[in-house]
Design an enzyme around this catalytic site. Structure first.
Site, short mmCIF file in Angstrom:
data_model
loop_
_atom_site.label_atom_id
_atom_site.label_comp_id
_atom_site.label_asym_id
_atom_site.label_seq_id
_atom_site.Cartn_x
_atom_site.Cartn_y
_atom_site.Cartn_z
N SER A 252 -7.85 -23.69 44.72
CA SER A 252 -5.99 -23.75 44.87
C SER A 252 -5.69 -23.26 46.43
CB SER A 252 -5.53 -22.41 44.27
OG SER A 252 -4.31 -22.01 44.30
N LYS B 168 -6.02 -28.21 43.84
CA LYS B 168 -4.70 -27.79 43.73
C LYS B 168 -4.05 -27.41 44.51
CE LYS B 168 -3.17 -23.63 41.28
NZ LYS B 168 -3.43 -22.79 40.39
N LYS C 240 -0.30 -25.95 46.01
CA LYS C 240 0.98 -25.56 45.62
C LYS C 240 2.44 -26.03 46.25
CE LYS C 240 -0.78 -21.45 44.12
NZ LYS C 240 -0.33 -20.81 42.81
N ASP D 149 0.88 -26.85 41.75
CA ASP D 149 1.28 -25.64 41.13
C ASP D 149 2.64 -25.22 41.68
OD1 ASP D 149 1.77 -23.33 39.85
OD2 ASP D 149 -0.17 -22.34 40.47
N GLU E 225 1.25 -27.55 37.16
CA GLU E 225 1.40 -26.18 36.67
C GLU E 225 2.48 -25.59 36.78
OE1 GLU E 225 -2.09 -24.03 38.01
OE2 GLU E 225 -1.47 -21.98 37.55
N ASP F 18 1.16 -21.63 33.13
CA ASP F 18 0.30 -20.28 33.51
C ASP F 18 1.27 -19.20 33.18
OD1 ASP F 18 -0.48 -18.40 35.30
OD2 ASP F 18 -0.44 -19.28 37.02
N LYS G 14 -5.62 -16.62 32.64
CA LYS G 14 -5.99 -15.48 33.50
C LYS G 14 -6.37 -14.36 32.49
CE LYS G 14 -3.45 -17.50 37.34
NZ LYS G 14 -2.17 -17.14 37.90
N GLY H 211 -6.87 -18.08 39.02
CA GLY H 211 -7.35 -17.11 39.94
C GLY H 211 -6.42 -16.31 40.40
O1 OSB Z 1 -0.34 -19.28 40.32
O2 OSB Z 1 -2.39 -19.62 40.08
C1 OSB Z 1 -1.44 -19.14 40.50
C2 OSB Z 1 -2.74 -16.82 43.19
C3 OSB Z 1 -1.96 -15.73 43.24
C4 OSB Z 1 -0.85 -15.64 42.29
C5 OSB Z 1 -0.67 -16.75 41.45
C6 OSB Z 1 -1.39 -18.06 41.41
C7 OSB Z 1 -2.78 -18.15 42.56
C8 OSB Z 1 -3.48 -19.09 42.74
C9 OSB Z 1 -4.70 -18.68 43.71
O3 OSB Z 1 -3.39 -20.27 42.66
C10 OSB Z 1 -5.99 -19.03 42.87
C11 OSB Z 1 -7.20 -18.39 43.52
O4 OSB Z 1 -7.65 -19.00 44.45
O5 OSB Z 1 -7.43 -17.27 43.27
MG MG Z 2 -0.29 -20.80 38.64
#
Ligand code: OSB
Ligand code: MG
Length: 368
Positions: free
Chosen positions: A135, A161, A163, A188, A213, A238, A262, A290
């Protein structure tokens, strides 16, 4: 089983690189670690909430107080059959899944250690190696984003992924697709859009993403169903899925075609497994998300990812992407195939760097 003592520790860990989403930028993690003691063995868990209540309502100071003042004292020295029955002794606190889930995960780790079994087998996992994705947060420039993607693709990660948010979405994806036409790619939004953006979001379809996402509100299922009907790109939920009940509703309303599970968000392994089972029964694949975890939360995520329906690469990646030095030994490493090999040692399978944990600890509290 019985928890004789709980130790809460808050560790302060600077990220190697900031992580930015549509709700903000994180540079330093404050993480609550939970150690639960029983029969001379320790189980460990991690509370995955943020420093501030922006991904969800939970945050570190709130979780610290809740665990230290209410939940911890209520469960110490109480008898329960096994980790699967831990829900029976947890006080009837509404919400706060990450606080409860961190503790529940520690109890599962302890249960596995008491049985002398690897945690992943103890929860019913079947995979010896899990597929990994990365991510990548919002960057200061497109060039920096493209460079970061190049590094991860080179390392072998199976999907990328990125953001997105209004103003950092279609144009960015066009640059990424131009440079990396063949990678498995997804985006995402962390709830940055509304249903009135449907025409704009249809623009995603040309990038043949694996999924988008959580495009809409963090507590929405119905509008996601309407959006999914208008999009070719599969929606993955999510934030909206906090329980198996939500998963059932999302499946019934066709609000998504996959689910990011999660551990913290859903309150631990028990509920994560129920969501897994519901999705599997509906023919829907899941993957493990994560929360910028330390090695402890990361090791729990690896165990979760070994359940049969975790067929898509998760956001579970190498320790060195986050930390100069992790608190587990060895750190989580990823093979050139973009996988993590699951360890067979009892519990979550990694050692703990106790000296380093003590060094990072900014506050500590013992219950029992
Ligand atoms: O939306 O998945 C998410 C990190 C913090 C809060 C929300 C998210 C995320 C990530 C990071 O996408 C995933 C990771 O590398 O731990
Ligand atoms: Mg997410």
């Amino acid at each position: 089983m019985k928890i004789e003592k709980i130790t809460l520790r808050q560790v302060s860990m600077p990220l190697i690189h900031f992580f930015e989403t549509s709700f903000g930028r994180t540079t330093q993690r404050e993480i609550i670690l939970l150690e639960v003691l029983g029969e001379g063995l320790s189980g460990w868990g991690e509370v995955t909430c943020g420093e501030e209540p922006v991904y969800s309502e939970e945050w570190v100071d709130g979780a610290w107080m809740l665990l230290g003042d209410m939940i911890g004292p209520a469960i110490v020295n109480r008898h329960f059959e096994s980790a699967a029955d831990f829900c029976e002794i947890i006080p009837a606190v509404r919400g706060h899944n990450m606080a409860k889930g961190g503790l529940e995960a520690a109890v599962w780790d302890l249960d596995a250690r008491q049985a002398g079994a690897p945690l992943y087998r103890h929860i019913g996992g079947v995979r010896a190696e899990i597929p990994c994705g990365v991510s990548i947060g919002i960057q200061d420039s497109i060039d920096e984003l493209l460079e970061k993607i190049a590094v991860e693709v080179e390392a072998g990660y199976q999907r990328v992924k990125i953001k997105i948010k209004p103003g950092w979405d279609l144009d960015v994806l066009r640059w990424v697709r131009d440079r990396f036409p063949g990678i498995k790619l997804m985006a995402d939004a962390n709830s940055a859009y509304t249903l009135s953006d449907v025409d704009h979001l249809k623009g995603l379809d040309e990038f043949y993403l694996m999924m988008i996402e959580q495009p809409l509100a963090c507590d929405d299922i119905i509008d996601h169903g309407k959006l999914q009907a208008a999009l070719e790109t599969p929606i993955c939920l999510d934030e909206s899925i906090r329980s198996v009940r939500h998963a059932g509703q999302a499946i019934e309303l066709r609000a998504c075609r996959m689910i990011n599970v999660k551990l913290g968000r859903v309150g631990g392994f028990g509920e994560a497994k129920r969501i897994h089972d519901a999705a599997e029964a509906a023919g829907m694949p899941v993957w493990c998300g994560g929360m910028l975890e330390s090695g402890i939360g990361r090791a729990h995520n690896i165990a979760l990812s070994t359940l049969p329906d975790f067929v898509l690469p998760g956001d579970v990646s190498a320790s060195k992407r986050y930390w100069e030095r992790d608190i587990i030994t060895p750190p989580v490493e990823v093979t050139p195939r973009g996988t993590i090999e699951v360890r067979e040692a009892p519990g979550f399978g990694y050692g703990l760097d106790h000296d380093y944990i003590a060094h990072l600890t900014t506050r500590q509290r013992e219950i029992g």
